[in-house]
Scaffold this motif. Structure first.
Motif, PDB file in Angstrom:
ATOM      1  N   ALA A  98      13.246  34.284  -8.903  1.00  0.00           N
ATOM      2  CA  ALA A  98      14.035  33.862 -10.057  1.00  0.00           C
ATOM      3  C   ALA A  98      14.732  35.075 -10.669  1.00  0.00           C
ATOM      4  O   ALA A  98      14.083  36.066 -11.005  1.00  0.00           O
ATOM      5  N   VAL A  99      16.061  34.997 -10.792  1.00  0.00           N
ATOM      6  CA  VAL A  99      16.828  36.104 -11.364  1.00  0.00           C
ATOM      7  C   VAL A  99      16.758  36.068 -12.886  1.00  0.00           C
ATOM      8  O   VAL A  99      16.699  37.118 -13.540  1.00  0.00           O
ATOM      9  N   VAL A 100      16.786  34.879 -13.450  1.00  0.00           N
ATOM     10  CA  VAL A 100      16.655  34.674 -14.896  1.00  0.00           C
ATOM     11  C   VAL A 100      15.625  33.560 -15.101  1.00  0.00           C
ATOM     12  O   VAL A 100      15.011  33.083 -14.155  1.00  0.00           O
ATOM     13  N   GLU A 101      15.446  33.168 -16.363  1.00  0.00           N
ATOM     14  CA  GLU A 101      14.569  32.021 -16.632  1.00  0.00           C
ATOM     15  C   GLU A 101      15.143  30.805 -15.931  1.00  0.00           C
ATOM     16  O   GLU A 101      16.285  30.405 -16.188  1.00  0.00           O
ATOM     17  N   THR A 102      14.379  30.215 -15.037  1.00  0.00           N
ATOM     18  CA  THR A 102      14.899  29.191 -14.136  1.00  0.00           C
ATOM     19  C   THR A 102      13.995  27.964 -14.131  1.00  0.00           C
ATOM     20  O   THR A 102      12.769  28.084 -14.206  1.00  0.00           O
ATOM     21  N   VAL A 103      14.644  26.805 -14.043  1.00  0.00           N
ATOM     22  CA  VAL A 103      13.932  25.537 -13.882  1.00  0.00           C
ATOM     23  C   VAL A 103      14.391  24.911 -12.572  1.00  0.00           C
ATOM     24  O   VAL A 103      15.593  24.721 -12.361  1.00  0.00           O
ATOM     25  N   LEU A 104      13.440  24.623 -11.688  1.00  0.00           N
ATOM     26  CA  LEU A 104      13.735  24.043 -10.388  1.00  0.00           C
ATOM     27  C   LEU A 104      13.175  22.632 -10.303  1.00  0.00           C
ATOM     28  O   LEU A 104      12.156  22.318 -10.920  1.00  0.00           O
ATOM     29  N   LEU A 105      13.870  21.800  -9.531  1.00  0.00           N
ATOM     30  CA  LEU A 105      13.383  20.467  -9.205  1.00  0.00           C
ATOM     31  C   LEU A 105      12.765  20.522  -7.820  1.00  0.00           C
ATOM     32  O   LEU A 105      13.418  20.939  -6.862  1.00  0.00           O
ATOM     33  N   GLU A 106      11.525  20.111  -7.708  1.00  0.00           N
ATOM     34  CA  GLU A 106      10.803  20.181  -6.441  1.00  0.00           C
ATOM     35  C   GLU A 106      10.632  18.783  -5.854  1.00  0.00           C
ATOM     36  O   GLU A 106      10.209  17.846  -6.544  1.00  0.00           O
ATOM     37  N   LEU A 107      10.971  18.654  -4.583  1.00  0.00           N
ATOM     38  CA  LEU A 107      10.752  17.408  -3.837  1.00  0.00           C
ATOM     39  C   LEU A 107       9.844  17.742  -2.668  1.00  0.00           C
ATOM     40  O   LEU A 107      10.224  18.491  -1.766  1.00  0.00           O
ATOM     41  N   THR A 108       8.638  17.209  -2.654  1.00  0.00           N
ATOM     42  CA  THR A 108       7.668  17.534  -1.620  1.00  0.00           C
ATOM     43  C   THR A 108       7.911  16.689  -0.371  1.00  0.00           C
ATOM     44  O   THR A 108       8.561  15.642  -0.422  1.00  0.00           O
ATOM     45  N   ARG A 109       7.367  17.183   0.736  1.00  0.00           N
ATOM     46  CA  ARG A 109       7.508  16.460   1.991  1.00  0.00           C
ATOM     47  C   ARG A 109       6.786  15.113   1.940  1.00  0.00           C
ATOM     48  O   ARG A 109       7.253  14.116   2.511  1.00  0.00           O
ATOM     49  N   GLU A 110       5.667  15.073   1.244  1.00  0.00           N
ATOM     50  CA  GLU A 110       4.919  13.816   1.154  1.00  0.00           C
ATOM     51  C   GLU A 110       5.719  12.743   0.422  1.00  0.00           C
ATOM     52  O   GLU A 110       5.808  11.589   0.889  1.00  0.00           O
ATOM     53  N   ASP A 111       6.324  13.091  -0.712  1.00  0.00           N
ATOM     54  CA  ASP A 111       7.131  12.113  -1.451  1.00  0.00           C
ATOM     55  C   ASP A 111       8.357  11.693  -0.644  1.00  0.00           C
ATOM     56  O   ASP A 111       8.733  10.517  -0.640  1.00  0.00           O
ATOM     57  N   PHE A 112       8.970  12.656   0.023  1.00  0.00           N
ATOM     58  CA  PHE A 112      10.157  12.345   0.824  1.00  0.00           C
ATOM     59  C   PHE A 112       9.805  11.419   1.991  1.00  0.00           C
ATOM     60  O   PHE A 112      10.501  10.421   2.245  1.00  0.00           O
TER      61      PHE A 112
END
Length: 296
Positions: A98-112
């Protein structure tokens, strides 16, 4: 921005139906990272993809010894990475920080995988997209990183551009200088020796012709110089791609050599222990049956 709207901007999911995008968006979870915090390291097991909701991350190859890290990409809001981990569990091929304060959306393989098992339409759409990307990858792999970009540019020049290059090449030669000197001497001699000069001193017509020639030469030379700058930029970009490809190849080679060295060391240790055991067995005499109390 809604999670489904971010997914719709990703080439892997942009052909999905709105209901599939909404369902996948609801399965995504938000994860916050501080500045300088690693999302994952190269070599970690991959199990999910990420979409940048806010902030920015840097994708890079870690530094080896004293060499700096190799930056592959800076991903910002709306961009994604790690999508291949949705289809396999191979180790990560790069690190992300992370270069700055960052918020990511995670999609797991199980949910996919769970959603694809429930929606046949989504599964077929993803397969079609992956097939298209495989064709594009095969096309890219069939091309070499090193290209003669100057030759490619020159093959696509128009007649006007070729004329500008010829004029610029001619103006920068001794042939053009000698031609002008010879023309000037001949012009002056003809108007001096002829009974009826067609351009008397101070040769106004000749000066007008030279002025028109200079006025035309300037733009043509600038056009040629701009095109040469474009060739230099294209060459520099090609050199960068070749160097980056070589650096990635060297990084992979160093990792493989390190693994080979470690495996070789282990095998040598096993061989040394076996040789030491054989030597000890050969040095220690074999005890014969009997003894002080045995038969004489």
């Amino acid at each position: 921005m809604l999670h489904s709207e971010l997914l719709a901007q990703i080439p892997l999911f942009d052909t999905l139906a709105p209901e599939d995008l909404e369902a996948l968006g609801q399965r995504m979870t938000e994860r916050a990272f501080k500045t300088g915090e690693h999302v994952f390291e190269m070599g970690d097991a991959g199990s999910s993809m990420y979409v940048v909701l806010s902030g920015a991350v840097q994708i890079f190859l870690p530094a080896v010894t004293d060499a700096p890290r190799v930056v592959l990409k800076d991903a910002r809001t709306g961009e994604y990475f790690g999508e291949l981990s949705l289809f396999d569990s191979k180790p990560r091929s790069a690190s992300v920080e992370a270069v700055v304060e960052t918020v990511l959306l995670e999609l797991t393989r199980e949910d996919f995988s769970d959603h694809l098992s429930r929606s046949n339409n989504a599964a077929m759409t993803i397969l079609a997209e992956m097939a298209e990307r495989l064709r594009e990858t095969n096309s890219l792999l069939s091309q070499r990183a090193a290209r003669d970009v100057v030759k490619e540019i020159e093959e696509n020049l128009t007649w006007g551009q070729r004329l500008a290059d010829k004029v610029a090449e001619l103006n920068g030669s001794w042939s053009f200088i000698l031609f002008l000197l010879a023309l000037t001497v001949m012009w002056a001699a003809m108007n001096t020796l002829l009974g009826k000069p067609f351009d008397e001193y101070p040769y106004q017509f000749y000066n007008l012709a030279l002025a028109i020639l200079v006025a035309l030469q300037g733009p043509l030379i600038v056009m040629s110089q701009n095109r040469q700058s474009m060739k230099d930029r294209a060459t520099a970009e090609t050199d960068f791609r070749v160097n980056l490809k070589n650096e990635v190849g060297i990084e992979n080679l160093l990792r493989e050599m390190g693994a080979l060295r470690a495996e070789t060391s282990k095998r040598f240790e096993v061989l040394e222990r076996a040789m030491r055991s054989d030597r000890l067995r050969a040095e220690i005499p074999i005890k014969k049956p009997g003894g002080p109390l045995g038969p004489s």
